[in-house]
Scaffold this active site. Structure first.
Site, PDB file in Angstrom:
ATOM      1  N   CYS A  89       0.745  -1.184  -0.100  1.00  0.00           N
ATOM      2  CA  CYS A  89      -0.119   0.082  -0.207  1.00  0.00           C
ATOM      3  C   CYS A  89       0.983   1.244  -0.046  1.00  0.00           C
ATOM      4  O   CYS A  89       1.188   1.657   1.044  1.00  0.00           O
ATOM      5  CB  CYS A  89      -0.990   0.109   1.297  1.00  0.00           C
ATOM      6  N   CYS A 143      -0.611   4.095   2.054  1.00  0.00           N
ATOM      7  CA  CYS A 143      -0.334   3.762   3.729  1.00  0.00           C
ATOM      8  C   CYS A 143       0.971   4.112   4.078  1.00  0.00           C
ATOM      9  O   CYS A 143       1.379   4.784   4.983  1.00  0.00           O
ATOM     10  CB  CYS A 143      -0.857   2.675   4.011  1.00  0.00           C
ATOM     11  N   ASP A 144       1.914   3.637   3.304  1.00  0.00           N
ATOM     12  CA  ASP A 144       3.348   3.549   4.016  1.00  0.00           C
ATOM     13  C   ASP A 144       4.192   4.188   3.384  1.00  0.00           C
ATOM     14  O   ASP A 144       5.363   4.480   3.782  1.00  0.00           O
ATOM     15  CB  ASP A 144       3.685   2.032   3.713  1.00  0.00           C
TER      16      ASP A 144
END
Length: 530
Positions: free
Chosen positions: A342, A345-346
């Site tokens: 992701c 997200c990261d």
């Protein structure tokens, strides 16, 4: 800190509170501490029930607690909960202020029954769409049961702490100072892992339910569309899935859903759930399908789930797909320690670092463009000779000074030092030579795998595991239909899955009418629908 629109919305929400709320700051030095104090002051000015207390000491600064005076109820944020986490802040204010937590009553009772003291810390990113689910679940659990404590830590503000802990994927959940979990988790998921006996008290045995006319297996766009179309016929309908929204929950920006210029995955998932709820569909979450049992003499097809067995006159399979993994040495070992799926997200955790994106399709190139804004350098590693992404994306990638492409490259190994990713090894498919990249992050974007392993040979599948369907979305089993990314349907797109779900539902309804007529009887719900 808050613009006029947010100020008016928050003021309206705070009118719902029934208990006093005290904001307890722990400021430090610097701009973020000043911004935190400004934010708390703006919130307190919106309601007579909200006050800001004198500062108190805390190991993390800036941070603040949201408390209900005279009780043990407290929720703590370290850093500024803006971006995706602003909703978490609003919910915490309301729930500490006496607004009931909206969850299944049995689940709330199970959380309340958890024994012992549990100190949770969630490390999150303000750009992560999965983090609010965890933050909000643990906040709510700490309000339901004050023996459960929770602090949400914004990784960008506490980067040194995140680096010391080796966190390279969010949300990362620690319990009592130790790594405990990662990724999107609901309240039920957390309770199951924390106290399985308490979770068992909240679980329903599905086997006692009466048969349905249409049973939809899966809660993504295809499943939601199928459930709505079935329920609009006035027939008894259920939608069962692990999570409402499915893979959509892992999608950030959605800009090709016609008539909706821009939305996000979590927002669309919430809209799907709300639309299904309007029609009285029995929606059952946190259940995984385990077996499809074809119809017997009674004409009922059964599906066995983790929580029991349901029967129906027709079944629609809409179990979707999941991210494909590389399947190379080192991938599992370094998952969440540099290997991630992701970028939204990261990505912020890899600011100023060299990273690789494996995959040159739309998702891969979108990830590379996104990551180029924070990483020092992004290398796209593509198995095929050419990138298959849309021309507009390739044009955007070509303009980036810190992005490069290696084509005809088969990823063979993830390299690490035992704690974190340090590189990626690949084979040049043209020459057979081995090459390597020195990177600290590897973002895997190589397509999808259908969630159909549980079906075995109950229905006809392709070699890739996709359910074979005809033009009416019928499978090889009478009365069983399928739609969405788990099928042979080309072009795995949200809007196409929605249409396929609607088509499968209409075909299932037609099957019910014809099978009922052939038997000489029409079930009561069908008679009412006609």
């Amino acid at each position: 800190m808050l613009d006029s629109a947010l100020t008016h919305q928050l003021a309206d929400y705070l009118e719902m509170t029934t208990e006093p709320v005290a904001l307890v700051p722990s400021p430090g030095e610097g701009r973020k501490s000043s911004q935190m104090m400004e934010l708390l002051g703006e919130i307190a000015a919106l309601s007579d029930d909200v006050t800001v207390t004198e500062p108190v000491a805390d190991p993390r600064t800036p941070s603040f607690a949201i408390t209900r005076p005279g009780t043990g109820i407290s929720v703590r944020f370290a850093g500024l909960p803006m971006g995706h986490e602003f909703t978490s802040l609003v919910l915490a204010l309301l729930q500490v202020g006496g607004v009931p937590v909206k969850e299944d009553p049995a689940l709330i009772d199970a959380v309340r029954s958890v024994k012992g003291h549990h100190e949770f810390t969630t490390y999150m990113s303000l750009t992560c769409q999965n983090c609010p689910t965890v933050v909000q679940a643990l906040n709510a659990m700490s309000i339901i049961n004050p023996n459960i404590r929770h602090t949400a830590v914004e990784g960008g503000t506490f980067k040194a702490e995140v680096d010391d802990l080796g966190i390279q994927s969010v949300p990362a959940i620690h319990l009592d100072g130790r790594e405990w979990g990662s990724g999107r988790m609901t309240m039920a998921d957390i309770l199951e892992k924390l106290d399985s006996s308490a979770a068992g008290q909240a679980a329903e045995d599905l086997s006692g339910r009466d048969p349905y006319d249409v049973l939809v297996v899966g809660g993504g766009p295809a499943g939601a569309a199928a459930a709505v179309y079935a329920a609009r016929k006035g027939i008894r309908t259920a939608m069962v899935g692990d999570r409402i929204g499915g893979q959509v929950l892992d999608t950030d920006a959605i800009e090709n859903l016609i008539s909706v210029p821009h939305t996000t995955g979590p927002r669309l998932a919430a809209a799907l759930g709300a639309h299904v709820a309007e029609y009285g569909v029995d929606t059952i979450e946190r259940q995984r399908a385990e077996e499809l049992i074809p119809a017997g003499p009674d004409g009922l097809t059964a599906v066995r789930f983790t929580g029991g067995q349901l029967r129906a006159r027709s079944v629609i399979l809409a179990t979707g797909a999941r991210w494909r993994h590389l399947g190379v040495p080192g991938e599992d070992e370094y998952r969440t320690r540099g290997v991630t799926y992701c970028p939204h997200c990261d990505g912020p955790l890899f600011a100023g670092k060299d990273v690789a994106v494996v995959g040159g399709g739309n998702s891969g190139i979108e990830a590379a463009i996104d990551l180029a804004g924070v990483a020092r350098h992004v290398t796209v590693v593509e198995f095929l000779d050419d990138l298959k992404a849309d021309a507009v994306l390739l044009e955007a990638l070509g303009k980036l000074p810190n992005a490069s492409v290696i084509a005809s490259a088969r990823t063979t190994r993830v390299i690490g030092d035992g704690a974190h990713v340090t590189g990626l090894e690949y084979e040049d498919r043209t020459t057979g030579r081995t090459g390597s990249l020195d990177v600290e992050g590897i973002f895997v974007q190589i397509g999808l795998l259908p969630n159909t392993e549980w079906l075995g040979d109950a229905v006809k599948l392709t070699r890739r595991g996709e359910i074979v369907v005809d033009a009416r979305k019928a499978t090889s089993v009478p009365g069983v239909y399928a739609a969405g990314d788990c099928t042979t349907q080309p072009y795995k797109q949200i809007i196409i899955s929605m249409g396929a779900g609607a088509m499968a539902s209409l075909a299932a309804f037609d099957h019910l009418i014809r099978s009922a007529g052939a038997a000489g009887t029409i079930p009561t719900p069908l008679a009412q629908a006609s």
